[in-house]
Design a protein around this motif. Structure first.
Motif, mmCIF file in Angstrom:
data_model
loop_
_atom_site.group_PDB
_atom_site.id
_atom_site.type_symbol
_atom_site.label_atom_id
_atom_site.label_comp_id
_atom_site.label_asym_id
_atom_site.label_seq_id
_atom_site.Cartn_x
_atom_site.Cartn_y
_atom_site.Cartn_z
ATOM 1 N N GLY A 69 3.121 30.318 -10.861
ATOM 2 C CA GLY A 69 3.903 30.223 -12.194
ATOM 3 C C GLY A 69 4.067 31.341 -13.012
ATOM 4 N N VAL A 70 3.046 32.685 -12.774
ATOM 5 C CA VAL A 70 3.540 33.909 -13.569
ATOM 6 C C VAL A 70 4.675 34.483 -12.892
ATOM 7 N N VAL A 71 4.878 34.314 -11.698
ATOM 8 C CA VAL A 71 6.075 35.061 -10.783
ATOM 9 C C VAL A 71 7.328 34.361 -11.644
ATOM 10 N N VAL A 72 7.255 32.756 -11.401
ATOM 11 C CA VAL A 72 8.564 32.243 -12.203
ATOM 12 C C VAL A 72 8.903 32.522 -13.408
ATOM 13 N N LYS A 73 7.981 32.555 -14.345
ATOM 14 C CA LYS A 73 8.108 32.943 -15.678
ATOM 15 C C LYS A 73 8.760 34.290 -15.545
ATOM 16 N N ARG A 74 8.297 35.272 -14.845
ATOM 17 C CA ARG A 74 9.087 36.666 -14.878
ATOM 18 C C ARG A 74 10.520 36.711 -14.549
ATOM 19 N N VAL A 75 10.623 35.538 -13.446
ATOM 20 C CA VAL A 75 12.072 35.612 -12.927
ATOM 21 C C VAL A 75 13.144 34.569 -13.724
ATOM 22 N N VAL A 76 12.689 33.454 -14.054
ATOM 23 C CA VAL A 76 13.568 32.857 -15.251
ATOM 24 C C VAL A 76 13.314 32.689 -16.717
ATOM 25 N N GLY A 77 12.263 33.188 -17.061
ATOM 26 C CA GLY A 77 11.921 33.475 -18.517
ATOM 27 C C GLY A 77 10.699 32.446 -18.670
ATOM 28 N N ALA A 78 10.453 32.455 -19.885
ATOM 29 C CA ALA A 78 9.511 31.482 -20.243
ATOM 30 C C ALA A 78 9.781 30.515 -21.475
ATOM 31 N N GLY A 79 10.995 30.249 -21.301
ATOM 32 C CA GLY A 79 11.515 29.149 -22.236
ATOM 33 C C GLY A 79 11.111 27.423 -21.803
ATOM 34 N N SER A 80 11.521 26.596 -22.387
ATOM 35 C CA SER A 80 11.191 25.171 -22.096
ATOM 36 C C SER A 80 12.287 24.700 -21.062
ATOM 37 N N GLY A 100 25.838 29.062 -8.833
ATOM 38 C CA GLY A 100 24.530 29.611 -9.486
ATOM 39 C C GLY A 100 23.530 29.121 -8.779
ATOM 40 N N THR A 101 22.182 29.380 -9.427
ATOM 41 C CA THR A 101 20.857 29.352 -8.634
ATOM 42 C C THR A 101 20.032 28.267 -9.737
ATOM 43 N N TRP A 102 19.106 27.540 -9.033
ATOM 44 C CA TRP A 102 17.911 27.004 -9.880
ATOM 45 C C TRP A 102 16.786 27.289 -9.353
ATOM 46 N N ILE A 103 15.704 27.936 -10.007
ATOM 47 C CA ILE A 103 14.331 28.455 -9.538
ATOM 48 C C ILE A 103 13.636 27.746 -10.377
ATOM 49 N N ARG A 104 12.535 27.129 -9.625
ATOM 50 C CA ARG A 104 11.555 26.302 -10.310
ATOM 51 C C ARG A 104 10.168 26.398 -9.442
ATOM 52 N N GLN A 105 9.124 26.333 -9.911
ATOM 53 C CA GLN A 105 7.974 25.866 -9.451
ATOM 54 C C GLN A 105 7.577 24.267 -8.976
ATOM 55 N N GLU A 106 7.361 24.065 -7.860
ATOM 56 C CA GLU A 106 7.166 22.645 -7.413
ATOM 57 C C GLU A 106 6.129 22.048 -8.509
ATOM 58 N N ASP A 107 6.823 21.026 -8.947
ATOM 59 C CA ASP A 107 5.986 20.175 -10.114
ATOM 60 C C ASP A 107 5.794 18.711 -9.693
ATOM 61 N N ASN A 108 4.662 18.127 -9.353
ATOM 62 C CA ASN A 108 4.495 16.942 -8.896
ATOM 63 C C ASN A 108 3.989 16.019 -10.021
ATOM 64 N N GLY A 109 3.994 16.618 -11.267
ATOM 65 C CA GLY A 109 3.484 15.645 -12.272
ATOM 66 C C GLY A 109 4.339 14.532 -13.012
ATOM 67 N N GLY A 110 5.696 14.539 -12.383
ATOM 68 C CA GLY A 110 6.267 13.609 -12.913
ATOM 69 C C GLY A 110 7.227 14.058 -14.253
#
Length: 235
Positions: A69-80, A100-110
């Motif tokens: 999660g920390v790495v993803v925030k560094r790459v794409v920013g900490a916005g909503s 373009g690209t879409w980078i995100r952490q895998e989220d299984n929470g729905g």
């Protein structure tokens, strides 16, 4: 307005019909000429160090997930970010990005909760050519690896104990995604007919309202001078 009145209105407004038909045909041709895009989806997986020693970023498997999660925030920013009901949602069906690209952490929470339970970063790339999509995917993977290394370097972690990353599948599988040309043509025709019909009805309504207003207006009084007597006569 009856059906016959509508037909007569079409005959009277034939220039509007002609312009509407030309615009609709042009838009339909442009819609069917779209060649689609090339899309790929890969996973960047963060791996725990081979030797299990204290690491400021990694103490347990859960810590690897937090580091993700920390790495993803560094790459794409900490916005909503926008959440979807399924982690399998892709940028093809949820955005209008064609390069373009879409980078995100895998989220299984729905859609309504957070479920970050695995150290997996989903990377999607889309481009006008297969080469462009592959290039964007590789750039994103390298950016993630660079930020992960920089983060551990800033924390003073021994390089032998670093968390590393790997891309799966490698090489990435690239898909050619195209839309449905019959659907695009049908929707364009439907919109063109509807807009043209609405424009004709609006013109007819405006003309009728003006005619009714002129008919209901009272006659104005005016004065006629009698040349012989010089006396005014009011009508």
């Amino acid at each position: 307005m009856t059906l016959w009145d509508l037909v007569l209105a079409f005959f009277r407004r034939w220039p509007v019909l002609l312009v509407g038909a030309l615009i609709t045909c042009t838009c339909g041709g442009l819609a069917t000429r779209d060649n689609g895009v090339y899309w790929t989806r890969t996973q960047v997986i963060l791996l725990a160090p081979k030797e299990w020693y204290p690491n400021k970023l990694e103490v347990s498997p859960w810590e690897v997930t937090k580091a993700t999660g920390v790495v993803v925030k560094r790459v794409v920013g900490a916005g909503s970010r926008i959440k979807y009901a399924s982690p399998e949602a892709t940028m093809i069906g949820t955005s209008n990005v064609r390069d373009g690209t879409w980078i995100r952490q895998e989220d299984n929470g729905g859609q309504w909760s957070v479920g970050l339970t695995s150290p997996v970063i989903i990377v999607e790339a889309v481009g006008p050519t297969p080469e462009r999509a592959q290039e964007l995917q590789q750039v994103a993977a390298n950016l993630i690896a660079h930020n992960l290394a920089q983060l551990q370097r800033d924390w003073g972690v021994n390089p032998k104990l670093w968390i590393t990353s790997t891309v799966a599948p490698a090489p990435a599988v690239i898909y050619h995604v195209t839309g449905s040309k019959p659907r695009a043509l049908g929707m364009t025709a439907l919109l063109g007919v509807g807009i043209t019909l609405g424009f004709v009805l609006a013109l007819e309504y405006r003309v009728r309202r003006r005619a009714e207003t002129d008919a209901d207006a009272p006659e104005s009084e005016f004065v006629i001078l009698d040349d012989a007597a010089g006396a005014p006569v009011t009508n």
